[in-house]
Design an enzyme around this catalytic site. Structure first.
Site, PDB file in Angstrom:
ATOM      1  N   SER A 279       0.841  -1.196   0.000  1.00 32.76           N
ATOM      2  CA  SER A 279       0.000   0.000   0.000  1.00 32.76           C
ATOM      3  C   SER A 279       0.878   1.249   0.000  1.00 32.76           C
ATOM      4  CB  SER A 279      -0.896   0.029   1.238  1.00 32.76           C
ATOM      5  OG  SER A 279      -1.753  -1.083   1.256  1.00 32.76           O
TER       6      SER A 279
ATOM      7  N   LYS B  21      -0.133 -12.588 -11.678  1.00 36.14           N
ATOM      8  CA  LYS B  21      -1.057 -12.979 -12.745  1.00 36.14           C
ATOM      9  C   LYS B  21      -1.807 -14.204 -12.259  1.00 36.14           C
ATOM     10  CE  LYS B  21      -1.322 -10.218 -16.115  1.00 36.14           C
ATOM     11  NZ  LYS B  21      -1.722  -9.220 -15.121  1.00 36.14           N
TER      12      LYS B  21
ATOM     13  N   GLU C 285       1.140  -5.749  -5.326  1.00 34.90           N
ATOM     14  CA  GLU C 285       2.240  -6.146  -6.223  1.00 34.90           C
ATOM     15  C   GLU C 285       3.463  -5.251  -6.090  1.00 34.90           C
ATOM     16  OE1 GLU C 285       3.076  -7.222 -10.936  1.00 34.90           O
ATOM     17  OE2 GLU C 285       1.080  -6.620 -10.304  1.00 34.90           O
TER      18      GLU C 285
END
Length: 416
Positions: free
Chosen positions: A202, A234, A218
């Site tokens: 975050s 993914k 990510e």
């Protein structure tokens, strides 16, 4: 002269923002419940259109400083010949901002450390911690969609034709949602976003009228000395509403060949990107398609490592890795061309990267996804979501995945 000071008082980022209301600040989560927080402006570079040469010069001139900022997706045009962005910019914000803060607080393993000068250190003594509270202001229940489902299906059908013709193997297609004339409660929105997503990367970034609130799961890349790590995501599944159903959804995702192939294709792309700056035979995959569970979704994440020269610049890393494969597709250049032709908006900050460079040339940047981008001057808010389209994609389900990713972000938005 700036140096490190251990902090004994209970100051935190929330207290600084609430009490000082700085024009520039950045909060970065670091995947372990700790954070790095910076505020104040000592020097900066603000680019309406990204220039890799200007940023490279800025980093070299300030190599002994902390540098915080972001690079938007459309900086790609600086790295790929003949690429340009003709789509409409929904937020009218700069493609890149980097700044040297006056103050930096680092929380690690429960210990607070301040980086700055003695005067700045003593100024913190009057700042005591304030309890973080969520606003009672109303959340916005609905954003305005800028690509209808019909338009989404038409565009992604064209993507499928390119896949069938072998022009590409995978492409990340995104859509945008927005809200005009909104006075956003920035802190309350970010606290809700953190609570709803519990995302490890975050970030909260503000520089004058540019605001980025990210619940990103990510990591784009982490550079520590001569080690570099990239962790592409993914493969996505919703969470179940019971333990049994949640476990079933986990197993379905782990056995879903379409989702696994998406991940592996991007891992191959990241390996290739890293090999351009890596030392010989040093690129390795330490985790392949590992399942990570977040508050609202399960995801497949891979971890790719390499050894590089410890003096490698941010610019050099960007030139070889950016934009991140998880937000483009394979092959990268051809996917970028189709993204520009088929998407209905200019991504700008979305699917770019927010992060920090340290005085010893370490770096950590996330991927700007599950994020809210806000222009506080014109009071315009933008949220974008997307998914990877492959030959095995069912387009209705891909659209549902976009809405799933939107849900937690949209539910966090709070107006004053």
């Amino acid at each position: 002269m700036k140096r490190y000071y251990t902090l004994n008082n209970n100051i935190d980022w929330y207290s600084v923002i609430l009490k000082l209301n700085p024009k520039a600040y950045t909060l970065l989560d670091n995947n372990k419940g700790d954070y790095t927080f910076a505020w104040g402006i000592e020097n900066f570079i603000q680019q309406k259109k990204y220039s890799k040469h200007l940023l490279n010069r800025f980093q070299k001139q300030n190599s002994c400083a902390y540098i915080f900022g972001y690079t938007g997706f459309d900086a790609k045009n600086s790295f790929f010949k003949d690429l340009e962005s003709k789509n409409t910019d929904k937020t009218n914000l700069d493609e890149s901002i980097f700044y040297i803060p006056k103050h930096v607080i680092i929380q690690k393993n429960g210990t607070l450390v301040y980086y700055g000068d003695e005067e700045g250190y003593h100024s913190l003594f009057d700042l005591t911690a304030v309890k973080q509270t969520k606003s009672h202001h109303k959340s916005i229940l609905k954003l305005e969609i800028e690509t209808s489902k019909k338009e989404y299906l038409a565009a992604t059908s064209i993507v499928k034709k390119h896949l069938q013709n072998g022009n590409i193997y995978e492409m990340n297609y995104c859509i945008n949602f927005s809200k005009n004339n909104i006075d956003l409660d920035i802190l309350s929105t970010f606290l809700k976003l953190k609570d709803k997503t519990k995302a490890p990367f975050s970030s909260l970034f503000r520089f004058n009228n540019t605001v980025i609130l990210s619940g990103s799961p990510e990591r784009f890349f982490l550079k520590h000395d001569s080690q570099i790590v990239s962790q592409p995501i993914k493969g996505t599944s919703a969470r179940g509403n019971t333990i049994a159903k949640d476990e079933l959804l986990k197993q379905k995702l782990l056995g879903n060949q379409k989702e696994i192939s998406e991940n592996i294709m991007i891992v191959d792309l990241v390996r290739n990107d890293l090999s351009k700056i890596a030392k010989k035979n040093s690129v390795a995959v330490s985790e392949l398609c590992k399942l990570y569970s977040f508050e609202t979704v399960h995801q497949l994440i891979s971890t790719v490592n390499a050894r590089i020269d410890s003096e490698t610049s941010f610019e050099s890393i960007l030139e070889n890795l950016f934009p991140m494969g998880s937000m483009t597709g394979a092959p990268k250049l051809k996917s970028l061309q189709y993204i520009e032709a088929l998407e209905s908006f200019k991504r700008n900050i979305y699917s770019g990267a927010v992060g920090c460079m340290t005085p010893n040339n370490n770096m950590d940047f996330n991927v700007v996804i599950r994020s809210i981008v806000y222009n506080s001057e014109i009071k315009k808010l933008s949220v974008s979501v997307g998914s990877a389209i492959t030959i095995h994609s069912e387009l209705d389900k891909e659209y549902e995945e976009c809405l799933l990713k939107l849900k937690a972000v949209q539910g966090s938005i709070t107006k004053r």
